[in-house]
Design a protein around this motif. Sequence first.
Motif, PDB file in Angstrom:
ATOM      1  N   SER A  92       0.839  -1.200   0.000  1.00  9.32           N
ATOM      2  CA  SER A  92       0.000   0.000   0.000  1.00  9.32           C
ATOM      3  C   SER A  92       0.869   1.242   0.000  1.00  9.32           C
ATOM      4  O   SER A  92       2.057   1.169   0.291  1.00  9.32           O
ATOM      5  CB  SER A  92      -0.892   0.011   1.230  1.00  9.32           C
ATOM      6  N   GLU A  93       0.244   2.319  -0.388  1.00  8.59           N
ATOM      7  CA  GLU A  93       0.974   3.578  -0.342  1.00  8.59           C
ATOM      8  C   GLU A  93       1.171   3.941   1.127  1.00  8.59           C
ATOM      9  O   GLU A  93       0.340   3.600   1.965  1.00  8.59           O
ATOM     10  CB  GLU A  93       0.160   4.667  -1.036  1.00  8.59           C
ATOM     11  N   GLN A 109      -4.101  -1.635  11.718  1.00  6.79           N
ATOM     12  CA  GLN A 109      -4.021  -2.175  10.360  1.00  6.79           C
ATOM     13  C   GLN A 109      -5.062  -1.498   9.483  1.00  6.79           C
ATOM     14  O   GLN A 109      -6.137  -1.160   9.957  1.00  6.79           O
ATOM     15  CB  GLN A 109      -4.253  -3.681  10.361  1.00  6.79           C
ATOM     16  N   PRO A 110      -4.729  -1.298   8.188  1.00  9.43           N
ATOM     17  CA  PRO A 110      -5.715  -0.684   7.294  1.00  9.43           C
ATOM     18  C   PRO A 110      -6.904  -1.614   7.077  1.00  9.43           C
ATOM     19  O   PRO A 110      -6.735  -2.793   6.829  1.00  9.43           O
ATOM     20  CB  PRO A 110      -4.935  -0.486   5.987  1.00  9.43           C
ATOM     21  N   LEU A 111      -8.102  -1.080   7.233  1.00  4.84           N
ATOM     22  CA  LEU A 111      -9.318  -1.862   7.048  1.00  4.84           C
ATOM     23  C   LEU A 111     -10.232  -1.142   6.073  1.00  4.84           C
ATOM     24  O   LEU A 111     -10.314   0.082   6.092  1.00  4.84           O
ATOM     25  CB  LEU A 111     -10.069  -2.018   8.376  1.00  4.84           C
ATOM     26  N   TYR A 112     -10.925  -1.911   5.230  1.00  5.67           N
ATOM     27  CA  TYR A 112     -11.860  -1.311   4.284  1.00  5.67           C
ATOM     28  C   TYR A 112     -13.065  -2.207   4.151  1.00  5.67           C
ATOM     29  O   TYR A 112     -12.945  -3.419   4.073  1.00  5.67           O
ATOM     30  CB  TYR A 112     -11.194  -1.138   2.908  1.00  5.67           C
ATOM     31  N   ILE A 120     -10.697  -9.573  14.252  1.00  9.82           N
ATOM     32  CA  ILE A 120     -10.560  -8.162  13.893  1.00  9.82           C
ATOM     33  C   ILE A 120     -11.870  -7.418  14.165  1.00  9.82           C
ATOM     34  O   ILE A 120     -11.881  -6.308  14.691  1.00  9.82           O
ATOM     35  CB  ILE A 120     -10.146  -8.013  12.413  1.00  9.82           C
ATOM     36  N   ALA A 121     -12.995  -8.059  13.825  1.00  9.57           N
ATOM     37  CA  ALA A 121     -14.306  -7.431  14.047  1.00  9.57           C
ATOM     38  C   ALA A 121     -14.525  -7.190  15.534  1.00  9.57           C
ATOM     39  O   ALA A 121     -15.001  -6.121  15.942  1.00  9.57           O
ATOM     40  CB  ALA A 121     -15.422  -8.316  13.492  1.00  9.57           C
ATOM     41  N   LEU A 122     -14.150  -8.179  16.343  1.00  7.76           N
ATOM     42  CA  LEU A 122     -14.346  -8.037  17.783  1.00  7.76           C
ATOM     43  C   LEU A 122     -13.499  -6.890  18.318  1.00  7.76           C
ATOM     44  O   LEU A 122     -13.977  -6.050  19.091  1.00  7.76           O
ATOM     45  CB  LEU A 122     -13.975  -9.347  18.497  1.00  7.76           C
ATOM     46  N   GLU A 123     -12.259  -6.836  17.898  1.00  5.28           N
ATOM     47  CA  GLU A 123     -11.357  -5.807  18.412  1.00  5.28           C
ATOM     48  C   GLU A 123     -11.794  -4.420  17.948  1.00  5.28           C
ATOM     49  O   GLU A 123     -11.790  -3.460  18.718  1.00  5.28           O
ATOM     50  CB  GLU A 123      -9.926  -6.113  17.961  1.00  5.28           C
ATOM     51  N   GLN A 124     -12.217  -4.323  16.681  1.00  9.57           N
ATOM     52  CA  GLN A 124     -12.671  -3.034  16.165  1.00  9.57           C
ATOM     53  C   GLN A 124     -13.954  -2.593  16.869  1.00  9.57           C
ATOM     54  O   GLN A 124     -14.098  -1.426  17.251  1.00  9.57           O
ATOM     55  CB  GLN A 124     -12.885  -3.122  14.650  1.00  9.57           C
TER      56      GLN A 124
ATOM     57  N   THR B  41     -11.637   6.214   5.279  1.00  7.36           N
ATOM     58  CA  THR B  41     -11.757   4.842   5.780  1.00  7.36           C
ATOM     59  C   THR B  41     -13.215   4.579   6.112  1.00  7.36           C
ATOM     60  O   THR B  41     -13.835   5.317   6.880  1.00  7.36           O
ATOM     61  CB  THR B  41     -10.890   4.644   7.038  1.00  7.36           C
ATOM     62  N   SER B  42     -13.740   3.528   5.540  1.00 12.89           N
ATOM     63  CA  SER B  42     -15.148   3.192   5.729  1.00 12.89           C
ATOM     64  C   SER B  42     -15.232   1.711   6.083  1.00 12.89           C
ATOM     65  O   SER B  42     -14.855   0.867   5.289  1.00 12.89           O
ATOM     66  CB  SER B  42     -15.894   3.473   4.432  1.00 12.89           C
ATOM     67  N   ILE B  43     -15.692   1.435   7.289  1.00 10.73           N
ATOM     68  CA  ILE B  43     -15.704   0.055   7.790  1.00 10.73           C
ATOM     69  C   ILE B  43     -17.116  -0.303   8.216  1.00 10.73           C
ATOM     70  O   ILE B  43     -17.855   0.549   8.718  1.00 10.73           O
ATOM     71  CB  ILE B  43     -14.791  -0.064   9.035  1.00 10.73           C
TER      72      ILE B  43
END
Lengths: 161, 177
Positions: A92-93, A109-112, A120-124, B41-43
């Motif tokens: 990634s850039e 970490q980058p998420l989209y 990851i879902a739980l932590e976010q 950023t869109s999650i």
Amino acid sequence: MKKLEPIADIDELLTRYYDGDTTLDEERQLKDYLARYPGSADKASAALFADLRPALSSPGSTGARRRWAFRTAAAAVLVALVLLLRQLQLVSEPAAPRSELTARLLLDQPLYGDIRDQAIALEQARRALSFVSAQLNKGTRELEHLDRLGTSVDKIKNESL
Amino acid sequence: MNRIKHFFALIGLLLLPVMALAQESPAQRWIRTFDGQPGITSISISRTMFRMLSRIKSTDPEYQKVARFAAKLEDFKIMVIEEQTPALAKAVIQFNKLVHASAWNGYEELMSIREGGNEIAFRVQEQQGRIRELVMTITGSDHVVMLIKGDFALSELTDISDDINISGINKIKKLKK
């Protein structure tokens, strides 16, 4: 390109060919001419151009064409690979530095898009919900403080009456 | 007769995405307008994922609270405009317009807090005393919108952080009246 005269031009052209001074068009013309009039040059030259016929039939030599095709394919594969790696977020850039608030809300970490990984879902979710919860509690604490202030002011007023 | 049934079933299937969009709340709609823009950023976390999270066993009390709360959620979205570049200036203007626009019809403002150059506002859609949708917007130095959709009591959300304050919640309700 002027039309070849039967004898004089063919010799001149052959001489230039052996000197390495002919263009591809001239070489093709030589080939065509010798194919039509094989007796117009010496046997060796006629035989040579007979062997070179396939190579001269299209622009560039077979070897050069193959090299060009290979390079083009390699470049296309490389571009596709970079796009795929970007898509998979493996390359990634460099990201702009995050603000303190954003760093509190989002994982490093980058998420989209839709999060598909449970951990990851739980932590976010934990991070975001904790932030919201803390802000709501902060707001209600401030309300309680104002409420106590109001009570003190009322008390002073009553005492002064 | 069968053909007519199949025809209407097909029409129904084709219209499903349209109907799903029509059921979107205003907040969901305008978060979607920022989807896919570079620098933003869109999650999102789906209902299905929340169902899975609600089954997670953990000894950590905070994770236990999150897992229990997850069972009540249908949708979660967060959108952050991360970069402050000229290219995103238009997105920032659009964001600020939407935060202050009439898109909030049907939402009640719960509270607003100022913190470090930002204004953090909370708006809710309530039904019979329960929150159906909570939207947090942050404007100022940062630009964030977070949407939490489900069926929960506000106290269940505030319970997630350690500073539980139920009497404060009652004061908020009095202010709304």
